[in-house]
Design a protein around this motif. Structure first.
Motif, PDB file in Angstrom:
ATOM      1  N   TYR A 372     -78.409  31.153  70.182  1.00 35.57           N
ATOM      2  CA  TYR A 372     -78.151  30.637  68.824  1.00 35.57           C
ATOM      3  C   TYR A 372     -76.813  30.796  68.260  1.00 35.57           C
ATOM      4  N   ARG A 373     -75.651  30.077  68.308  1.00 33.69           N
ATOM      5  CA  ARG A 373     -74.544  30.537  67.704  1.00 33.69           C
ATOM      6  C   ARG A 373     -74.248  32.118  68.098  1.00 33.69           C
ATOM      7  N   CYS A 374     -74.543  32.482  69.358  1.00 28.28           N
ATOM      8  CA  CYS A 374     -74.442  33.826  69.373  1.00 28.28           C
ATOM      9  C   CYS A 374     -74.680  34.266  71.203  1.00 28.28           C
ATOM     10  N   SER A 375     -73.629  35.309  71.413  1.00 28.65           N
ATOM     11  CA  SER A 375     -73.439  35.474  72.376  1.00 28.65           C
ATOM     12  C   SER A 375     -74.507  36.967  73.068  1.00 28.65           C
ATOM     13  N   PHE A 376     -75.396  35.631  73.681  1.00 28.44           N
ATOM     14  CA  PHE A 376     -76.623  36.949  74.534  1.00 28.44           C
ATOM     15  C   PHE A 376     -77.171  38.197  73.467  1.00 28.44           C
ATOM     16  N   ARG A 377     -77.743  37.548  72.246  1.00 33.31           N
ATOM     17  CA  ARG A 377     -78.449  38.504  71.850  1.00 33.31           C
ATOM     18  C   ARG A 377     -78.077  39.353  70.910  1.00 33.31           C
ATOM     19  N   VAL A 378     -76.446  39.507  70.983  1.00 38.37           N
ATOM     20  CA  VAL A 378     -75.331  40.335  69.971  1.00 38.37           C
ATOM     21  C   VAL A 378     -75.434  40.063  68.248  1.00 38.37           C
ATOM     22  N   THR A 379     -76.091  38.906  68.146  1.00 45.40           N
ATOM     23  CA  THR A 379     -77.083  39.033  66.579  1.00 45.40           C
ATOM     24  C   THR A 379     -77.644  39.926  65.909  1.00 45.40           C
ATOM     25  N   GLU A 380     -78.484  40.156  67.342  1.00 44.75           N
ATOM     26  CA  GLU A 380     -79.927  40.816  67.013  1.00 44.75           C
ATOM     27  C   GLU A 380     -78.919  42.943  66.713  1.00 44.75           C
ATOM     28  N   ALA A 381     -78.788  42.999  67.709  1.00 39.40           N
ATOM     29  CA  ALA A 381     -77.903  43.968  67.971  1.00 39.40           C
ATOM     30  C   ALA A 381     -77.275  44.303  66.770  1.00 39.40           C
ATOM     31  N   SER A 382     -76.342  43.511  66.516  1.00 36.72           N
ATOM     32  CA  SER A 382     -75.133  43.813  65.330  1.00 36.72           C
ATOM     33  C   SER A 382     -76.646  44.268  64.199  1.00 36.72           C
ATOM     34  N   LEU A 545     -68.537  26.909  83.826  1.00 34.72           N
ATOM     35  CA  LEU A 545     -70.476  26.517  82.844  1.00 34.72           C
ATOM     36  C   LEU A 545     -70.608  26.985  82.138  1.00 34.72           C
ATOM     37  N   GLY A 546     -69.495  26.035  81.092  1.00 32.98           N
ATOM     38  CA  GLY A 546     -69.727  25.454  79.949  1.00 32.98           C
ATOM     39  C   GLY A 546     -69.964  26.397  78.519  1.00 32.98           C
ATOM     40  N   THR A 547     -70.361  25.413  77.388  1.00 30.73           N
ATOM     41  CA  THR A 547     -69.600  26.375  76.309  1.00 30.73           C
ATOM     42  C   THR A 547     -70.921  26.704  75.429  1.00 30.73           C
ATOM     43  N   TYR A 548     -70.541  28.186  75.189  1.00 33.56           N
ATOM     44  CA  TYR A 548     -71.732  28.661  74.752  1.00 33.56           C
ATOM     45  C   TYR A 548     -71.154  30.433  74.148  1.00 33.56           C
ATOM     46  N   ALA A 549     -71.740  31.215  74.115  1.00 32.69           N
ATOM     47  CA  ALA A 549     -71.949  32.465  73.884  1.00 32.69           C
ATOM     48  C   ALA A 549     -69.750  32.990  73.480  1.00 32.69           C
ATOM     49  N   SER A 550     -69.350  31.930  72.381  1.00 35.43           N
ATOM     50  CA  SER A 550     -67.724  31.561  72.561  1.00 35.43           C
ATOM     51  C   SER A 550     -67.429  31.819  73.329  1.00 35.43           C
ATOM     52  N   ARG A 551     -67.542  31.159  74.760  1.00 35.42           N
ATOM     53  CA  ARG A 551     -66.538  31.493  75.863  1.00 35.42           C
ATOM     54  C   ARG A 551     -65.340  30.739  76.213  1.00 35.42           C
ATOM     55  N   SER A 552     -65.172  29.405  75.743  1.00 38.17           N
ATOM     56  CA  SER A 552     -64.617  28.571  75.480  1.00 38.17           C
ATOM     57  C   SER A 552     -63.445  29.174  75.552  1.00 38.17           C
ATOM     58  N   THR A 553     -63.074  29.334  74.721  1.00 37.75           N
ATOM     59  CA  THR A 553     -61.627  30.049  74.286  1.00 37.75           C
ATOM     60  C   THR A 553     -60.974  31.439  75.292  1.00 37.75           C
ATOM     61  N   PRO A 554     -61.794  32.484  75.689  1.00 34.04           N
ATOM     62  CA  PRO A 554     -61.448  33.369  76.209  1.00 34.04           C
ATOM     63  C   PRO A 554     -61.699  33.174  77.626  1.00 34.04           C
TER      64      PRO A 554
END
Lengths: 789, 158
Positions: A372-382, A545-554
């Protein structure tokens, strides 16, 4: 690090760095967007789903005879009928299987049991309430701790070899090195906290219109999809349909935030129904269906320990995670990483050792585990590391800003290999924090905090200095369901110098039609308004693979820059032909090649494009187009420092934001206006999670949070005002130096809000309050009283 | 039952079931799909339309209740081929991202500025408090509405 990126193109051309207005807005502001539910096809039927009212139970019988006899009902579909076509179960994105329609048991409230296909949506819903199901109720497991107790009822009794409720175990980092670091510590600080279950809740719910042509067998599937190409491949594998006969069209998407990454049972049932009946079938979730059955996020029970020296250096981190997976392990995440990218939890800090041990448990709740608006559990880690460092600073008697400055990775250490194996590409954490402290007047607030408050309120100041990891792959390490995490761009320049750019990603509001056109404008000098961006239709866009995990621009943004540069090289050869010069003697300026030293002798990109179809050399292929599949060499690491000031009322436990500044560094900003819009939205979602927004369950597994009256999302009235700042540290490996930004604020901000409240209450002995930081929880913590969750 | 409504200045006469929701009548029967459905519980405001100039949530009204009334939907905001000041300001100030809440937001804003031509930020935020946006964090929506108010003042003075 620089403070801002200076554009190199004129504003009207709209290259990188210009806040040009969005091209897609014209249709949206006139009500002319075309979202899934706007699609009407001739003869289209409507589907409604019967869902389990209980959290756990055996299905004894299903009686659909009354429903089937109703006028307008075309069919009632049950799990048994799907089983006859081998479609009763489907694979999840984490290698588990999930029931499409339940055949044996229901495993969570809201699970799909049967579906009605009718001529009208009202009739379909009427008929759903005329289906009668007998259940033998089983005990409901509503927490992962309960799931792992000795003798707990087995939720996944259908799964071969499964003898307990463990969904996965996984670890990262170096256990021995971490133990050694802890043995040397002067002080160990610990934190136990639950990052609660949440739901992305985009304003548009999920849906499908499946249109299988009975004559040709061709399936056109309109889908609220963040990843149309991956979905087509998975449809082909799940349903056994030939992939060339499947066309996924993802129309305008009313917000995704991760909710629209998985494949849901409703999609499969509607497609199967269209295939069997030979007519288009539409299914659109109600809000309650959306909240109780699709795409939950978070639900991590976290234990963290920091090993510290007496003078304030971090030596090591230990984290153990117990995740609540719901009834099926369905996290949308790269295959090798069973707890997503949670092992980024060493954050912005330089220390030698870390170890993460993660375990997931099946419970009687909906599956999901979406980013959810996060790159695979990065928000929990942060969240974990930023909460821990604040507590560590206080235990050491240090200011939390000073403690961070002392432990940050230093600018000269990049590229930086983290103890869990990430290679951070670039960063300047000290500058970002310093800038945020200046913007908010950190010292001034610390002084005010010490002064007595006239109304007895408590001031708290919270910091979060997050680092994200976004933009997956590379392909060697990252795949989803075997599909390597690349993305692509196909660019064609028409004879008149206008262009079409086709992408495998899919905007859900991020503004791709504008920003990706700006990348083309930057690289080729074609005005962004002359570049049409097409996405979402698998028949007319290259694979991705699509748009999620802030990957469109990268990833797709990089693909766009690379293909544009390839086209520019061909344009150089065409220009040389037109100017009768050597390609090496030509110089490029935005939109034009000219002969070195003779600025008047040149040709525009538009003239070159015309020549590509009308006047090209004999040894050159006609046309001016290309396609590039980009495999990122590394991920990107956006970062930032957020500081929040809150005022807590000890009388009733309420708190409000007095000021907040957010300094973000996402590398080069393509369109600053759009970047700031995404940050503001993300800060609001972070506030929502810290303040009000969660999904919980009663002891029987009833979902509390099944509508917007119970699942509180902030309106304009509750949302704080934010002040934004920026630093620019380009990604060294990305063609345009961009890093991705759509999730930074959701990832970084929750810890800042909670840290601020804890800061206000620290002197009263409060060490933790789980999110959402509800007033009664604050009051209970202040008064040492146990309160209801 | 027969329902007669005027939508965006055009009179429609239709047979409808008494239980049919106004939002379905607008979207499906009249084909005006700019009005959206976001929650079914009157919480989100994506279905907001103006009934005789007043914002209502069309998911919580029956079509028959609109009988004899005048409705404005997002499709009716544009006048004489020109975007309304509210529409233009939403684009200019980046007051939308996915666009799903936008029609409801703009209709609330239109009604607000009709009643209060110079609202404070708090007044704008209060007026919007029945409408949910999941993308923008509202700041630019508020800015757009205050800017539209200023534009309309200039229009009056000119």
């Amino acid at each position: 690090m620089t403070t801002t990126h200076q554009p190199t193109t004129p504003f009207d051309m709209g290259g990188i760095g210009h806040s040009v207005r969005r091209k897609e807005d014209d249709r949206f502001i006139q009500g002319a967007g075309r979202y899934l539910d706007d699609i009407q096809l001739p003869g289209m039927l409507h589907m409604a789903i019967l869902r389990s009212p209980i959290a756990h139970g055996r299905i004894l019988s299903i009686d659909a005879s009354e429903a089937e006899a109703m006028d307008g009902v075309v069919a009632v579909v049950t799990g048994e009928m799907l089983a006859a076509h081998d479609l009763a179960w489907m694979p999840t994105l984490s290698g588990d299987t999930q029931a499409v329609l339940a055949t044996d048991k229901v495993r969570y409230q809201g699970q799909e049991v049967a579906a009605v296909i009718a001529t009208d949506p009202y009739i379909a819903r009427d008929a759903v309430s005329a289906i009668f199901v007998d259940y033998e109720e089983l005990p409901a497991i509503t927490s992962p701790q309960q799931a792992l107790e000795e003798g707990a009822v087995l939720i996944r009794d259908e799964k071969e070899g499964q003898t307990d409720n463990v969904a996965y175990t996984w670890e990262a980092g170096d256990r021995e090195a971490t133990d050694e670091a802890f043995a040397k510590a002067d002080l160990v600080v610990t934190l136990d906290t639950h990052y609660p279950r949440s739901h992305p809740a985009p304003l548009e719910t999920c849906g499908v219109v499946a249109d299988v042509d009975p004559a040709t067998g061709e399936a056109t599937i309109y889908l609220t999809s963040q990843a149309p190409h991956a979905h087509r491949t998975l449809f082909a594998i799940v349903a056994g349909l030939p992939e060339e006969k499947i066309r996924i069209i993802s129309p305008d998407i009313g917000g995704g935030f991760g909710n629209k990454v998985p494949i849901y049972p409703g999609y499969v049932v509607a497609t199967a129904a269209s295939l069997l009946i030979g007519k288009p079938v539409k299914w659109v979730e109600s809000r309650s269906e959306n909240l109780i059955s699709t795409g939950f996020a978070r639900d991590f029970h976290m234990h963290g320990e920091l090993a510290l020296t007496a003078d304030g250096k971090i030596l090591g981190l230990r984290a153990s995670i117990l995740s609540d997976q719901g009834a099926f392990y369905a996290d949308a995440q790269p295959t090798r990483f069973r707890a997503g990218l949670f092992h980024i939890c060493t954050g912005s800090y330089d220390f030698g050792a870390a170890h993460v041990a993660a375990k997931g448990a099946f419970t009687n709740k909906a599956p999901g585990g979406v980013a959810y608006r996060c790159s695979f559990r990065v928000t929990e880690a942060s969240y974990l590391i930023e909460r821990l460092v604040q507590n560590a600073a206080y235990e050491l008697g240090m200011d939390p800003a000073e403690f961070r400055m002392k432990n940050f990775i230093r600018p000269e250490q990049f590229p930086y290999l983290s103890p869990t194996g990430f290679v951070y590409d670039s960063g300047d954490y000290h500058t970002a924090l310093r800038k945020a402290m200046e913007m908010i007047d950190y010292e001034g607030w610390r002084r005010r905090q010490r002064e007595p408050h006239p109304e007895g309120k408590l001031i708290g100041i919270g910091i979060a200095s997050f680092t994200e990891v976004v933009g997956a792959g590379n392909s060697r390490t990252y795949d989803i369901a075997g599909l390597k995490m690349i993305d692509s761009a196909e660019l064609r320049i028409h004879p008149t110098g206008k262009a079409i750019l086709k992408l495998g990603v899919k905007s859900q509001g991020q503004g791709h039609e504008t920003t990706f056109a700006q990348i083309v404008a930057e690289e080729l000098g074609i005005p962004f308004s002359d570049v049409k961006v097409q996405e979402g239709d698998t028949d007319n866009t290259p694979y991705g693979l699509g748009t999620y995990a802030s990957r469109s621009t990268p990833v797709a943004g990089a693909a766009t820059a690379v293909v544009a540069r390839q086209i520019r090289e061909k344009a150089r050869r065409l220009a040389a032909h037109l100017l009768e010069a050597s390609p090496d003697d030509l110089e490029w300026e935005p939109g034009r090649f000219f002969v070195k030293g003779v600025p008047d002798k040149g040709v525009t990109i538009q003239e070159i494009a015309f020549a590509a179809y009308t006047d090209f050399p004999e040894d050159m292929e006609a046309g001016l187009e290309g396609v590039h599949y980009y495999d990122p060499p590394n991920m990107t690491y956006p970062f930032g420092s957020y500081i929040v000031v809150v005022e807590v009322d000890p009388e009733d436990g309420t708190w409000k934001v007095l000021d907040m500044v957010a300094v973000d560094d996402c590398g080069v900003r393509i369109n600053p206006m759009i970047v700031e819009g995404q940050i503001t939205g993300g800060l609001t979602e972070g506030f929502a999670k810290a303040n009000m927004q969660w999904i919980t369950f009663d002891e029987n597994g009833n979902c509390i949070g099944s509508n917007f009256l119970d699942y509180l999302v902030p309106t304009a009235w509750e949302t704080p005002r934010f002040r934004l700042g920026e630093t620019v540290t380009p990604s060294p490996h990305h063609p345009i130096g961009a890093k991705g930004v759509g999730e930074s604020a959701t990832v970084g901000s929750p810890a800042a809000y909670v840290n601020a409240v804890i800061d206000a209450l620290w002197s009263k002995g409060v060490r933790n309050i789980d999110m959402p930081v509800l007033p009664h929880r604050v009051w209970g913590a202040l008064n040492g009283v146990e309160v209801a969750p | 039952m027969e329902v007669t409504v005027t939508v965006n200045g055009v009179e429609y006469r239709r047979e409808t079931e008494p239980r049919r929701l106004l939002v379905d009548f607008i979207r499906t029967d009249l084909g005006l799909t700019g009005t959206h459905i976001g929650c079914d519980t009157t919480s989100c405001g994506a279905c907001t339309v103006l009934l005789d100039g007043v914002p209502v949530k069309s998911c919580t009204m029956f079509a028959v209740q609109a009988n004899g009334h005048e409705l404005t939907t997002v499709e009716g905001l544009r006048r004489d081929g020109e975007l309304s000041p509210v529409q233009a300001a939403f684009k200019e100030h980046h007051g939308l991202q996915c666009g799903f809440c936008t029609p409801g937001m703009m209709l609330v804003a239109t009604a607000l500025l009709g009643a209060n031509p110079d609202p404070t930020e708090d007044e704008v935020r209060w007026a919007l408090s029945g409408n949910i946006c999941r993308c923008t964090g509202y700041a630019n929506i508020v800015k757009a509405i205050q800017s539209a108010a200023a534009t309309m003042h200039e229009g009056v003075r000119a």
